[in-house]
Write a protein that holds these residues in place. Sequence first.
Motif, short mmCIF file in Angstrom:
data_model
loop_
_atom_site.label_atom_id
_atom_site.label_comp_id
_atom_site.label_asym_id
_atom_site.label_seq_id
_atom_site.Cartn_x
_atom_site.Cartn_y
_atom_site.Cartn_z
N ALA A 110 3.41 -24.41 33.08
CA ALA A 110 2.04 -23.89 33.08
C ALA A 110 1.94 -22.82 32.00
O ALA A 110 2.38 -21.68 32.20
N TYR A 130 6.26 -22.38 48.13
CA TYR A 130 5.26 -23.09 47.33
C TYR A 130 5.89 -24.07 46.34
O TYR A 130 5.17 -24.85 45.70
N ILE A 181 3.04 -26.62 46.02
CA ILE A 181 2.08 -26.92 44.95
C ILE A 181 2.21 -28.39 44.57
O ILE A 181 3.30 -28.89 44.30
N ASN A 182 1.08 -29.07 44.54
CA ASN A 182 1.07 -30.49 44.17
C ASN A 182 1.56 -30.64 42.73
O ASN A 182 1.14 -29.90 41.83
N THR A 183 2.45 -31.59 42.50
CA THR A 183 3.01 -31.76 41.16
C THR A 183 1.95 -32.10 40.12
O THR A 183 2.13 -31.84 38.94
N THR A 184 0.83 -32.68 40.55
CA THR A 184 -0.24 -32.99 39.60
C THR A 184 -1.05 -31.76 39.23
O THR A 184 -1.83 -31.80 38.28
N ASP A 185 -0.87 -30.66 39.97
CA ASP A 185 -1.62 -29.43 39.71
C ASP A 185 -0.76 -28.28 39.23
O ASP A 185 -1.27 -27.20 38.94
N VAL A 186 0.55 -28.48 39.13
CA VAL A 186 1.45 -27.38 38.82
C VAL A 186 1.17 -26.77 37.45
O VAL A 186 1.41 -25.57 37.23
N HIS A 187 0.63 -27.54 36.51
CA HIS A 187 0.35 -27.03 35.17
C HIS A 187 -0.90 -26.17 35.10
O HIS A 187 -1.18 -25.54 34.07
N LYS A 188 -1.67 -26.10 36.20
CA LYS A 188 -2.94 -25.37 36.21
C LYS A 188 -2.78 -23.88 36.53
O LYS A 188 -3.75 -23.13 36.47
N SER A 189 -1.60 -23.44 36.89
CA SER A 189 -1.40 -22.05 37.29
C SER A 189 -1.67 -21.09 36.14
O SER A 189 -1.42 -21.42 34.96
N HIS A 190 -2.13 -19.89 36.47
CA HIS A 190 -2.36 -18.83 35.48
C HIS A 190 -1.82 -17.52 36.03
O HIS A 190 -1.82 -17.30 37.25
#
Length: 207
Positions: free
Chosen positions: A138, A186, A195-204
Amino acid sequence: LGRDYLYYYRIAFTQIISAQVYLDYITGIPAEKTILGYKFPLVWQDRLGLGCEKSHNRNMLWLSSANTNCVFNGNDSCKIYFGDDTELTAGGSLFARYGSDIYENIIICKADEVYLIDGTTPSELKKYRLGRGNGCVASGTFKICNLGYEIAPGINKQIALWQSATGVMLFDGATLIDISGDVHNYFDKNKTECINTTDVHKSHALH
């Protein structure tokens, strides 16, 4: 030098030159290089770095000449490639001091790899891969902490922080450390709050 190392120019005139005309001096202007879109910038030792050319060289960091932010020609500018063609996700410069020696290194992350660049000039630069599986997934979480962080009693260092696929990573210039103990649930695939693996890159991360 063989002819493969030389450049040749053919000069043509749009009209016939009089026999009384003599050429005294020919000069030229270097053509500008096209700089495409990049994913992230960094500043290192008074150079601008452009990381991950999104349309072509996604695994490249392009460093400008020293003391400039706009000169990407010449021997003092260089391109550094990291591993295969998977993209760079984040990067920054990290200050470190060991005894009387002072360093400013480049930290570069892919989603599953971490690299360190050491040196001062293009001819001296050395690239080290620090490990696999702990890269930054991310890019919005990659931060350099400029204030000294106490990594051990009485020992403070500047650090880099980011989120990997398995936790929150800390790098102090020497060692990668997983510091996600308090939030490990998490990243535990056996937990419902993972955290869903498809959303893990969305963290800030907040600066």
